[in-house]
Design an enzyme around this catalytic site. Sequence first.
Site, short mmCIF file in Angstrom:
data_model
loop_
_atom_site.label_atom_id
_atom_site.label_comp_id
_atom_site.label_asym_id
_atom_site.label_seq_id
_atom_site.Cartn_x
_atom_site.Cartn_y
_atom_site.Cartn_z
N ARG A 1 0.26 3.08 7.66
CA ARG A 1 0.33 2.41 8.96
C ARG A 1 0.81 3.36 10.05
NH1 ARG A 1 4.29 -2.24 8.39
NH2 ARG A 1 5.03 -1.09 6.58
N TYR B 60 -4.93 6.33 -1.15
CA TYR B 60 -5.24 5.09 -0.45
C TYR B 60 -6.62 5.18 0.20
CZ TYR B 60 -0.20 4.04 -0.64
OH TYR B 60 1.07 3.80 -1.07
N ASP C 204 2.24 -3.83 0.95
CA ASP C 204 2.33 -4.87 1.97
C ASP C 204 1.45 -6.05 1.58
OD1 ASP C 204 3.99 -3.29 3.53
OD2 ASP C 204 2.31 -2.39 4.62
N ASP D 235 -0.19 -2.75 11.83
CA ASP D 235 -1.30 -3.24 11.01
C ASP D 235 -1.81 -4.56 11.57
OD1 ASP D 235 0.40 -5.26 10.10
OD2 ASP D 235 0.77 -4.32 8.16
#
Length: 297
Positions: A180, A70, A42, A84
């Site tokens: 997310r 992550y 993203d 987000d």
Amino acid sequence: MAGVAPAVLLVDKPGGMTSHDVVARARRAFGTRKIGHAGTLDPMATGLLVLGVEGATRLLTFIVGLDKTYEATIRLGVATDSDDADGQVTRQTDASSLASDAIETALQPLRGRISQVPSSVSAIKVGGRRAYDLARAGEEVELAAREVEVTRLDVVAQRRDGPTIDLDVVVDCSSGTYIRALARDLGAALGVGGHLTALRRTRIGPFVVEDAGTVDALDAARGLDPAAAASAVLGRFEVTADEARDLRHGKRLAGAAVRLPSHPAAAIGPDGVLVGIVEKRGADVKSAMNMPAEASR
């Protein structure tokens, strides 16, 4: 384009750029349009983006499905329409009374093999259109749940600021997992809402962000040659010059399956060249994908 060596590039994407923006920069830096990536990030996210240049783009199909790591920050007490920080706030709830034990209890069902509904603002196609395009056009988006695997979801730091709680987490997960969505579902389980305020991808399979270059240094990047990249992902299967020739001609290597380090595997000739990707066929080994000569080194 002649003169452009095939390679797999590791790039540390900065925030504010799309994955396509990075690909466009790489195309300009290398003077070729034949560049692709193995999985988007993203615009808000930073971290590891794997690019394939020229013939090495054929290897991306073996990289895109690798597991990933992550580092993220989940804010509890605020929900957004995109799950987000880039989205619009849809709900605010005082989360200050949440105990750490309650947070840990709510995290447990998000670990392991889980069924996850992706964020409506995602790149998944619905009727030929991206879900995020539909959502931004005000259309209702309903995405089907999918099975993903979260092998690690650990809180490494917790900060409380008035009505919100920020959790710094580390996630190891299968390809296709939406961090997310983990933030959204954690907030929903706790009854206070949640969204991501930061996301950084630090690993894709054997590749780590510490080995990645910056977007600004793309013109100086050398990358991994196809043989090294394929061996790191699939394991190295050494073949003789005669076996390399046979594989390129579509012949099977009789009885060679016992030598395979993995299935599939990267067949490497005696000159260090990537012959192709091979797989088992009973006791034999057969080429699943031959590499063109220009993409082998």
